[in-house]
Design a protein around this motif. Structure first.
Motif, short mmCIF file in Angstrom:
data_model
loop_
_atom_site.label_atom_id
_atom_site.label_comp_id
_atom_site.label_asym_id
_atom_site.label_seq_id
_atom_site.Cartn_x
_atom_site.Cartn_y
_atom_site.Cartn_z
N GLN A 246 0.97 -1.49 -0.32
CA GLN A 246 0.00 -0.45 -0.28
C GLN A 246 0.84 1.08 0.63
OE1 GLN A 246 -3.23 0.04 -0.34
NE2 GLN A 246 -2.39 2.01 -0.39
N ALA A 247 1.42 1.38 0.18
CA ALA A 247 2.75 2.17 0.68
C ALA A 247 3.61 2.85 -0.86
CB ALA A 247 4.25 2.01 1.94
N ARG A 248 3.12 1.64 -1.98
CA ARG A 248 3.63 1.56 -2.80
C ARG A 248 3.14 2.20 -4.32
NH1 ARG A 248 7.33 -0.72 0.41
NH2 ARG A 248 9.33 -0.93 -0.24
N MET A 249 1.66 2.47 -3.68
CA MET A 249 0.97 2.26 -4.14
C MET A 249 -0.14 3.43 -4.32
SD MET A 249 -0.16 -1.83 -4.86
CE MET A 249 -1.32 -1.98 -6.61
N PRO A 250 -0.77 3.67 -5.41
CA PRO A 250 -2.25 4.76 -4.71
C PRO A 250 -3.18 4.34 -4.35
CG PRO A 250 -2.45 4.33 -7.23
CD PRO A 250 -1.21 3.04 -6.49
N LYS A 251 -3.26 5.00 -2.68
CA LYS A 251 -4.08 4.97 -1.80
C LYS A 251 -5.38 4.17 -2.75
CE LYS A 251 -5.64 7.69 1.83
NZ LYS A 251 -6.20 9.09 2.25
N GLY A 252 -6.27 2.76 -1.72
CA GLY A 252 -7.34 2.27 -1.69
C GLY A 252 -7.17 0.98 -2.90
N ALA A 253 -5.76 1.08 -3.83
CA ALA A 253 -5.12 -0.27 -4.23
C ALA A 253 -5.49 -1.22 -3.75
CB ALA A 253 -3.75 0.40 -5.27
N CYS A 254 -4.61 -1.21 -2.21
CA CYS A 254 -4.73 -2.84 -1.83
C CYS A 254 -5.74 -2.94 -0.98
CB CYS A 254 -3.50 -2.94 -0.53
SG CYS A 254 -2.20 -2.98 -1.94
N SER A 255 -6.46 -3.91 -0.43
CA SER A 255 -7.56 -4.60 0.13
C SER A 255 -6.60 -5.67 1.52
CB SER A 255 -8.97 -4.89 -0.46
OG SER A 255 -8.74 -6.27 -0.74
N GLY A 256 -7.83 -5.06 2.83
CA GLY A 256 -6.97 -6.53 3.71
C GLY A 256 -8.21 -6.72 3.94
N GLU A 257 -8.33 -8.17 3.97
CA GLU A 257 -9.83 -8.78 3.75
C GLU A 257 -9.84 -9.44 5.38
OE1 GLU A 257 -9.87 -10.26 -0.68
OE2 GLU A 257 -10.41 -11.82 0.46
N ILE A 258 -11.14 -9.40 5.44
CA ILE A 258 -11.41 -9.96 7.07
C ILE A 258 -12.64 -10.61 7.46
CG2 ILE A 258 -9.96 -9.11 8.48
CD1 ILE A 258 -12.82 -7.00 9.05
N ILE A 259 -13.39 -10.88 8.33
CA ILE A 259 -14.22 -12.19 7.98
C ILE A 259 -14.89 -11.41 9.42
CG2 ILE A 259 -15.56 -14.50 9.00
CD1 ILE A 259 -13.18 -15.64 6.69
N ALA A 260 -15.72 -10.74 9.20
CA ALA A 260 -16.76 -10.37 10.86
C ALA A 260 -17.44 -11.51 10.82
CB ALA A 260 -17.22 -9.01 10.38
N GLY A 261 -18.22 -11.43 12.56
CA GLY A 261 -18.58 -12.73 13.11
C GLY A 261 -19.01 -13.76 13.83
N VAL A 262 -17.43 -13.69 13.96
CA VAL A 262 -16.73 -14.80 14.45
C VAL A 262 -16.14 -14.22 15.70
CG1 VAL A 262 -15.06 -17.16 14.57
CG2 VAL A 262 -16.37 -16.51 12.48
N GLU A 263 -14.94 -13.49 15.29
CA GLU A 263 -13.70 -13.37 16.13
C GLU A 263 -15.06 -11.90 17.30
OE1 GLU A 263 -10.24 -11.32 15.30
OE2 GLU A 263 -11.44 -10.28 13.57
N PRO A 264 -14.45 -11.64 18.63
CA PRO A 264 -15.46 -10.72 19.12
C PRO A 264 -15.09 -9.62 18.18
CG PRO A 264 -13.80 -11.46 20.84
CD PRO A 264 -13.48 -11.83 19.38
N LEU A 265 -16.53 -8.81 18.21
CA LEU A 265 -16.57 -7.73 17.39
C LEU A 265 -15.95 -6.25 17.48
CD1 LEU A 265 -20.25 -7.45 17.64
CD2 LEU A 265 -18.85 -7.85 15.92
N GLU A 266 -15.14 -6.55 18.62
CA GLU A 266 -14.19 -5.18 19.14
C GLU A 266 -13.13 -5.44 18.13
OE1 GLU A 266 -10.65 -4.43 21.33
OE2 GLU A 266 -10.82 -6.83 21.10
N ALA A 267 -12.39 -6.56 18.05
CA ALA A 267 -11.32 -7.13 17.15
C ALA A 267 -11.82 -6.49 15.80
CB ALA A 267 -11.19 -8.32 17.17
N THR A 268 -12.83 -7.06 15.16
CA THR A 268 -13.60 -6.27 13.62
C THR A 268 -13.19 -4.86 13.79
OG1 THR A 268 -15.20 -8.16 13.53
CG2 THR A 268 -15.00 -6.52 11.56
N TYR A 269 -13.81 -4.37 14.83
CA TYR A 269 -13.72 -2.94 14.08
C TYR A 269 -12.32 -2.21 14.29
CZ TYR A 269 -18.53 -1.94 15.24
OH TYR A 269 -19.83 -2.08 15.54
N ARG A 270 -11.20 -2.98 14.65
CA ARG A 270 -9.97 -2.61 14.58
C ARG A 270 -8.93 -2.67 13.86
NH1 ARG A 270 -6.82 -5.46 18.61
NH2 ARG A 270 -8.12 -6.52 19.80
#
Ligand code: SF4
Length: 436
Positions: free
Chosen positions: A275-299
């Protein structure tokens, strides 16, 4: 308390959480895309489109899982097309079922069925370049616990894709389905995932003309991160990092293969590097919501947007046959604020969302799908205006990318580089273990 009518964004989330029943007598053959279990099993649902005034939403709705059999939502058909009825309050929502494209039944010149080469996930073409993920083949399987890829090998897809087959399929998908984005994904390949994807990236860029995305398990050590620069030279426009769970304990427990081979930190380092080498929003982080505590998903959402990437948040689906098939599907009331948070954070951090042409991902709540979840106040209107301006400014760039073009990268370059360090380290360890 009676359930209020959902707006399109709320309906999308509720369908992900509760699934859908198909009314007796509704025959989907010929009307809809077949339900096909590919891509870790998460594409196991029915593709449908919810029309909306801000944008139409593409959803891959669970229909096969146990919880879907208890859903209040029922798909019905009448002379006007299809609709989803909510049995709790009688509300009816018109929906569209995207037809299965004719090219799915086409064959490549090598005689391979095109739908076994790549499938539409929403409006983009997803190609799982090899569905033999090595995490499934240990004495003690180390597969990600939500995944069913190990059961799909050779069932729904060709196990190892041929570059020519991929080019021919992508050309048809572009011509007939208006595909603008081809996404390559692979499971664990003993540290060679990025190298495995490279020939496909170059071929699609040079012979098809499309935006190209790449997803693979990242290198275990930083000195192998050069592979991302090499892939960019070969034409990759986007990298996604599926680290799934932000809390390291959940990551370790539910993704044992990733934990043992590279560790959670490798995903963060690779995401930040790219991401540091590419335009903003060119990369993504993929996560699954609804398994680990919600507070971790917000983080997780805060972290991903904090580095300038966009979050792809998948609502957990307890896929039939997976180790987690008996986990509960997430609660709607939990998921709405998560998705709202995702939209607000993207807005606050100036992450451009929904700017690239015709990319709708049906397996997740796209960040701009969540605009239905916030008040339509002045801030909202200004944000829409900003995104519209960006879209206009970016049009020439995307038009260029959609034409086949020579790339500056060479596949051979990788051979001149040192072998990925993880492999070299493993080889050294192996030879050290041989008694002499
Ligand atoms: S890396 Fe995990 S999610 Fe991906 S194919 Fe392998 S087991 Fe499945």
């Amino acid at each position: 308390m009676s359930v209020p009518r959902r707006n399109p964004g709320e309906l999308e989330i509720d369908l992900f959480c509760r699934g859908l029943r198909i009314a007796t007598g509704v025959d989907l053959r010929g009307d809809a895309r077949a339900v096909s279990r590919t891509r870790a099993g998460l594409g196991s649902g029915l593709e449908l489109v919810i029309p909306g005034d801000l944008k139409d939403l593409w959803v891959n709705v669970p229909v096969e899982e146990d919880f879907a059999a208890r859903s209040p939502y029922v798909l019905e058909a009448d002379a006007g097309g299809h609709a989803v009825r909510d049995a709790r309050n009688g509300e009816v929502y018109r929906v569209r079922l995207p037809a299965e494209p004719a090219w799915y039944r086409g064959k490549t010149s090598r005689g391979v069925l095109m739908k076994e080469v790549g499938v539409l996930q929403g409006t983009y073409l997803g190609v799982y370049v090899s569905n033999s993920c090595m995490f499934w083949y240990r004495d003690e399987p180390e597969n990600c616990r939500f995944c069913t890829t190990g059961f799909n090998v050779g069932v729904n897809e060709v196990a190892q894709k041929d570059v020519e087959d991929v080019v021919e399929t992508a050309l048809r998908a572009k011509e007939e389905s208006g595909v603008t984005f081809v996404h390559f994904n692979t499971g664990d390949q003993n540290g060679r995932g990025l190298q495995q994807i490279a020939p496909y990236v170059k071929a699609v860029k040079e012979r098809v003309g499309a935006l190209v995305g790449v997803q693979a398990v990242p290198p275990a050590v930083d000195r192998d991160l050069w592979q991302y620069d090499w892939l960019r030279d070969l034409g990759a426009d986007h990298f996604s990092f599926c680290y799934e769970f932000h809390d390291p304990r959940w990551f370790a427990e539910l993704l044992p293969g990733k934990e043992r081979t590279v560790g959670q930190g490798a995903f963060f380092r690779a995401l930040e590097y790219c991401q540091a080498r590419m335009p903003k929003g060119a990369c993504s982080g993929e996560i699954i919501a609804g398994v680990e505590p919600l507070e971790a998903t917000y983080r997780a959402i805060d972290y991903i947007t904090g580095v300038g990437a966009f979050p792809t948040v998948c609502i957990f689906r307890p896929v039939v046959g997976s180790d987690m098939e008996h986990y509960p599907s997430p609660a709607y009331d939990d998921m709405v604020p998560v998705m709202r948070h995702m939209y607000v954070r993207c807005r606050e951090r100036g992450i451009p969302i929904g700017v690239a042409p015709n990319i709708e991902v049906s397996l997740i709540v796209n960040p701009d799908d969540a605009q239905y979840l916030v008040p339509r106040d002045l801030r909202f209107r200004l944000d829409r205006l900003w995104l519209k301006t960006l879209k206009t400014l970016a049009r020439p760039k995307f038009a260029r990318e959609l034409r086949p073009r020579r790339v500056k990268g060479q596949l051979e370059t990788a051979k001149e580089r040192p072998a990925p360090a993880a492999l070299a380290d493993a080889a050294a360890r192996a030879s050290a273990a041989i008694p002499v």
